[in-house]
Design an enzyme around this catalytic site. Structure first.
Site, mmCIF file in Angstrom:
data_model
loop_
_atom_site.group_PDB
_atom_site.id
_atom_site.type_symbol
_atom_site.label_atom_id
_atom_site.label_comp_id
_atom_site.label_asym_id
_atom_site.label_seq_id
_atom_site.Cartn_x
_atom_site.Cartn_y
_atom_site.Cartn_z
ATOM 1 N N ARG A 84 -0.804 8.862 -10.498
ATOM 2 C CA ARG A 84 -0.856 7.665 -9.643
ATOM 3 C C ARG A 84 -0.270 6.445 -10.343
ATOM 4 N NH1 ARG A 84 -4.100 7.709 -5.118
ATOM 5 N NH2 ARG A 84 -4.289 5.462 -5.338
ATOM 6 N N GLU A 136 1.033 -12.638 13.072
ATOM 7 C CA GLU A 136 1.633 -11.476 13.720
ATOM 8 C C GLU A 136 1.558 -10.321 12.716
ATOM 9 O OE1 GLU A 136 2.566 -11.374 16.832
ATOM 10 O OE2 GLU A 136 2.079 -13.498 17.070
ATOM 11 N N ASP A 181 0.815 -1.217 0.000
ATOM 12 C CA ASP A 181 0.000 0.000 0.000
ATOM 13 C C ASP A 181 0.852 1.272 0.000
ATOM 14 O OD1 ASP A 181 -2.387 1.383 -0.020
ATOM 15 O OD2 ASP A 181 -2.619 1.343 2.164
ATOM 16 N N HIS A 217 2.190 3.171 -9.176
ATOM 17 C CA HIS A 217 1.984 1.726 -9.353
ATOM 18 C C HIS A 217 3.179 1.090 -10.065
ATOM 19 C CE1 HIS A 217 -1.907 2.018 -7.633
ATOM 20 N NE2 HIS A 217 -2.405 2.762 -8.600
ATOM 21 N N LEU A 257 10.989 -20.303 -3.387
ATOM 22 C CA LEU A 257 9.835 -19.539 -2.891
ATOM 23 C C LEU A 257 8.566 -19.873 -3.680
ATOM 24 C CD1 LEU A 257 8.790 -16.978 -1.226
ATOM 25 C CD2 LEU A 257 9.320 -15.674 -3.293
HETATM 26 C C1 IPE Z 1 -5.419 -2.716 -0.184
HETATM 27 O O1 IPE Z 1 -5.093 -1.382 -0.314
HETATM 28 C C2 IPE Z 1 -5.373 -3.402 -1.507
HETATM 29 C C3 IPE Z 1 -4.059 -3.557 -2.111
HETATM 30 C C4 IPE Z 1 -2.923 -3.147 -1.595
HETATM 31 C C5 IPE Z 1 -4.034 -4.275 -3.363
HETATM 32 P P1 IPE Z 1 -6.205 -0.262 -0.513
HETATM 33 O O2 IPE Z 1 -5.477 1.020 -0.644
HETATM 34 O O3 IPE Z 1 -7.128 -0.644 -1.593
HETATM 35 O O4 IPE Z 1 -6.990 -0.340 0.873
HETATM 36 P P2 IPE Z 1 -7.861 0.757 1.611
HETATM 37 O O5 IPE Z 1 -8.859 1.282 0.606
HETATM 38 O O6 IPE Z 1 -6.945 1.824 2.083
HETATM 39 O O7 IPE Z 1 -8.493 0.032 2.753
HETATM 40 C C1 IPE Z 2 -1.683 0.173 -3.379
HETATM 41 O O1 IPE Z 2 -1.412 1.543 -3.403
HETATM 42 C C2 IPE Z 2 -1.935 -0.396 -4.743
HETATM 43 C C3 IPE Z 2 -3.331 -0.819 -4.978
HETATM 44 C C4 IPE Z 2 -4.294 -0.752 -4.114
HETATM 45 C C5 IPE Z 2 -3.636 -1.354 -6.298
HETATM 46 P P1 IPE Z 2 -2.594 2.601 -3.431
HETATM 47 O O2 IPE Z 2 -2.953 2.893 -4.827
HETATM 48 O O3 IPE Z 2 -3.713 2.164 -2.553
HETATM 49 O O4 IPE Z 2 -1.862 3.858 -2.790
HETATM 50 P P2 IPE Z 2 -2.503 4.913 -1.785
HETATM 51 O O5 IPE Z 2 -3.038 4.139 -0.624
HETATM 52 O O6 IPE Z 2 -3.576 5.635 -2.541
HETATM 53 O O7 IPE Z 2 -1.348 5.789 -1.417
HETATM 54 MG MG MG Z 3 -4.089 2.411 -0.578
#
Ligand code: IPE
Ligand code: IPE
Ligand code: MG
Length: 241
Positions: A29, A202, A16, A33, A126
């Site tokens: 964004r 954990e 995340d 990614h 792995l």
């Molecule tokens: C969880 O992250 C999903 C992935 C990392 C693929 P999100 O960014 O979607 O989760 P929320 O919306 O903050 O809960």
């Molecule tokens: C995680 O990063 C990737 C996916 C959920 C696909 P985010 O896209 O959720 O990044 P933030 O949380 O907006 O920073």
């Molecule tokens: Mg996120």
């Protein structure tokens, strides 16, 4: 390098913070990614190098379809590219598996997933599990549906459904539960990831780092934190028994 002793069998990572990483740099964004995908490749290789047996990464959730179409398209484009690179994993002795409902994706993506799984099925390093269009509740609901179907067809006695049988209907059948769950970025929640499999995990939340900046040394830090925890599974610690 982390010592093999005390290594968890199964690590889960909620990758995340890609969006915030990009915003901090004034980038779209999708660049976050892309950077996140690169961080993931490095961590997967490192996990294999230190002898980890299972690593599950949350790539795309069943809830992520709520995002704008161009962001979703950019994630799927990254996935396509990544699937094309996966042949390298065979050389590195990494076994690849996908969990989640893949039937929503284009045929070419489904075929690439199948090919990656088949080509790497005999790898002994792995096991790298990618959760794509994955949701913990959806996983549990599909297990319940298939159990009901098997019971209705007379293949399974309702009275025989216990935790072990239920587990075999999950996407993660045959894979041990998650020992260590890591989430960077400062969010303190599961976001529907591996609900069943994290019952006794954990949790290590690393609020100081966004996923694209996550480095092997940070995995080592989380592994060290894991080793310092006393896992009791409802029983007593060695000192008390
Ligand atoms: C969880 O992250 C999903 C992935 C990392 C693929 P999100 O960014 O979607 O989760 P929320 O919306 O903050 O809960
Ligand atoms: C995680 O990063 C990737 C996916 C959920 C696909 P985010 O896209 O959720 O990044 P933030 O949380 O907006 O920073
Ligand atoms: Mg996120």
């Amino acid at each position: 390098m982390a010592e093999k002793q005390g290594l968890p069998a199964h690590v889960g990572i909620i990758m995340d913070g890609n969006g915030r990483w990009a915003r901090k740099r004034g980038l779209p964004r999708k660049m976050g990614h892309r950077a996140g995908a690169n961080a993931f490749k490095e961590i997967a290789r490192y996990a294999n190098k230190i002898g980890l047996k299972y690593l599950t990464a949350y790539v795309f959730s069943t809830e992520n379809w709520k995002r704008p179409k161009d962001e979703i398209d950019s994630i799927i484009a990254l996935l396509r590219n990544y699937l094309d690179e996966m042949e390298n994993y065979r050389k590195e002795n990494i076994r690849v598996l996908f969990i989640g409902d893949r039937t929503v994706f284009d045929d070419d993506i489904q075929a690439k997933m199948r090919r990656a799984e088949e080509q790497s099925r005999n790898a002994t390093g792995l096991t790298l599990i990618l959760a794509i269009n994955y949701g913990g509740r959806a996983e549990i609901a599909q297990a319940a549906r298939r159990i009901a179907e098997d019971a209705a067809a007379g293949k399974l006695s309702p009275g025989a459904v216990d935790e072990a049988v239920f587990s075999r209907y999950l996407y993660t059948a045959g894979i041990p539960d998650v020992d260590l769950l890591i989430r960077p970025s400062g969010e303190y929640r599961l976001s529907n990831f591996l609900l069943w499999q994290t019952a006794y995990s954990e949790y290590v939340f690393m609020s100081g780092v966004l996923w694209p900046d996550f480095k092997p040394a940070m995995l080592d830090e989380a592994l060290a934190e894991y080793r310092s925890r006393s896992r009791r599974f409802g029983g007593l610690s060695e000192a008390d028994s």
